[in-house]
Design a protein around this motif. Structure first.
Motif, short mmCIF file in Angstrom:
data_model
loop_
_atom_site.label_atom_id
_atom_site.label_comp_id
_atom_site.label_asym_id
_atom_site.label_seq_id
_atom_site.Cartn_x
_atom_site.Cartn_y
_atom_site.Cartn_z
N MET A 208 5.46 52.51 -145.54
CA MET A 208 6.35 52.61 -144.39
C MET A 208 7.06 53.96 -144.44
O MET A 208 7.48 54.41 -145.51
CB MET A 208 7.37 51.48 -144.41
N ARG A 260 6.46 45.92 -140.08
CA ARG A 260 5.95 46.57 -138.86
C ARG A 260 6.79 46.21 -137.64
O ARG A 260 6.87 46.98 -136.68
CB ARG A 260 4.50 46.17 -138.61
N ALA A 263 12.86 47.67 -137.64
CA ALA A 263 13.23 49.06 -137.94
C ALA A 263 14.20 49.14 -139.11
O ALA A 263 14.65 50.24 -139.46
CB ALA A 263 13.86 49.71 -136.70
N GLY A 336 8.44 53.07 -139.02
CA GLY A 336 7.10 52.58 -138.71
C GLY A 336 6.13 52.85 -139.84
O GLY A 336 6.42 53.57 -140.80
#
Length: 409
Positions: A208, A260, A263, A336
């Protein structure tokens, strides 16, 4: 001068043609061959199982030695995979490796590895067994269509076009990660054109992205061990690595779907210490003891953990409750997932609604799909390879049953 009257070469003919020479395709070919069928595996790459060999560089985690009921909970597509994993789960993977004369061991976390900690000996033994079964391996053969069983299929090779005829096809072409190793997802375009329902590919088991300050650069490549990562009510405990672009590793991959979709994740740097005990420890901190020294001596946080504590909580609170939160519930903003080609695997692919329980395409009788090209997702830790083997085995046996049934008509 070339003889213009030379006969056109007849196409190669097989009962079952498997497209894709990874573990899924090899398992499918093996079980079709067990049924006495003439089988070939075609692959676009010059050598088979390249992604499998890459996985072997980190020890080749074959499976997780745990009860099947607990094992299957790690998949998002539990119900369609259940019968396949029930027949070929952790115990069967272990037996599979041992039957190839590859000794395995179970680590402290239940993960199963070959004792040699690499993939190449198992792969060599497996290829030798396939050869004994009469399976043909066609290297540098890229499938170009058509998507119809029982037809003559075209392949691109360095020597030109090749025609292969097959009564049944098994596609095991992988997902869309690590394109350099052969899994480029290009097959999806042909399937879309044929009207086969698919979910969009997304990166799974991937790092990530995090926007680090320059203060974190000395810690790139350093592991964070014994941490708890959480997101949207789900959590994983283990370790991950600080990279230039963000975070990656087992604790991250285990929460792939949740990360995913969110945030923000949360970090517990000392999961072995309860919040109440930590509160007491901070309350007893000596006035002359700096926060950094306290974190090092009393909480046992190494330099990378301490750097990340200060990175994620600015300004650092002075009150006890604020310090407890900074250590036990630090906010980690996410940007992301990293690019798909950096992913160990992908989610997405052929939807289950497009397949029969035997993994045959409902709209294309005689064509089966298995492995990562079907829409399922699981974390690393042995779950990926096990499901690839299980679905390949299922498709190979189903193709044999299909040809047996059609021969009786």
């Amino acid at each position: 001068m070339k003889n213009s009257l030379a006969p056109i070469p007849r196409p190669l003919t097989y009962d079952v043609l498997v497209v894709g020479a990874g573990p899924t395709g090899m398992m499918a070919a093996e079980h079709a061959a067990f049924a006495g069928l003439k089988v070939a595996i075609a692959d676009a790459m010059p050598s088979p199982a390249r992604k499998f060999l890459m996985a072997g560089k980190s020890g080749l985690n074959l499976t997780k030695n745990e009860d099947i009921a607990a094992f299957i909970k790690n998949y998002d597509a539990i119900e369609p995979l259940r019968p396949m994993l029930a027949e070929f789960g952790p115990k069967e993977v272990i037996n599979f490796a041992q039957n190839l004369e590859q000794e395995v061991f179970t680590g402290s976390t239940g993960r199963v590895f070959p004792k040699v900690m690499k993939a190449s000996p198992l792969l060599r033994a497996w290829l030798a067994r396939l050869e004994t079964l009469g399976v043909t391996l066609l290297r540098r053969h890229r499938w170009v269509g058509p998507l119809v069983a029982g037809e003559t299929h075209s392949f691109e090779t360095p020597a030109g076009g090749v025609k292969i005829q097959a009564k049944a096809l098994i596609f095991a072409m992988g997902g869309a990660s690590w394109a350099r190793l052969g899994s480029d997802g290009e097959w999806s375009k042909d399937f879309t054109q044929a009207g086969i329902a698919q979910s969009e590919f997304v990166a799974a088991n991937v790092g990530m992205q995090v926007a680090w300050s320059e203060h974190m650069s000395p810690h790139f490549g350093k592991p964070l061990k014994n941490i708890k990562l959480s997101a949207a009510g789900a959590q994983s405990r283990g370790e991950f690595v600080i990279s230039q672009s963000g975070i990656e590793g087992g604790a991250v991959y285990a929460l792939g779907r949740m990360l995913r979709k969110n945030a923000l994740a949360k970090l517990d740097f000392a999961p072995q210490i309860s919040g109440a005990d930590l509160h007491k420890m901070i309350s007893s901190r000596k006035a002359k003891d700096s926060l950094s020294n306290f974190l090092r001596k009393s909480i046992k946080l190494d330099a990378t953990k301490r750097a990340l504590v200060f990175e994620l909580t600015q300004p650092m609170p002075r009150d006890i409750n604020g310090l407890v939160a900074a250590i036990k519930n630090a906010p980690l903003p996410l940007m992301g997932p990293c690019p798909m080609d950096q992913a160990i695997s992908t989610a997405g692919g052929v939807m289950w609604d497009a397949l029969t329980p035997e993994l045959m395409l409902k709209s294309h009788p005689g064509i089966f799909c298995a492995g990562e090209m079907v829409d399922w997702e699981a974390p690393t830790g042995g779950y990926l390879i096990t499901a690839c083997l299980a679905t390949g085995r299922w498709a190979g046996r189903a193709a044999a049953d299909y040809l047996s049934a059609t021969a009786r008509l």
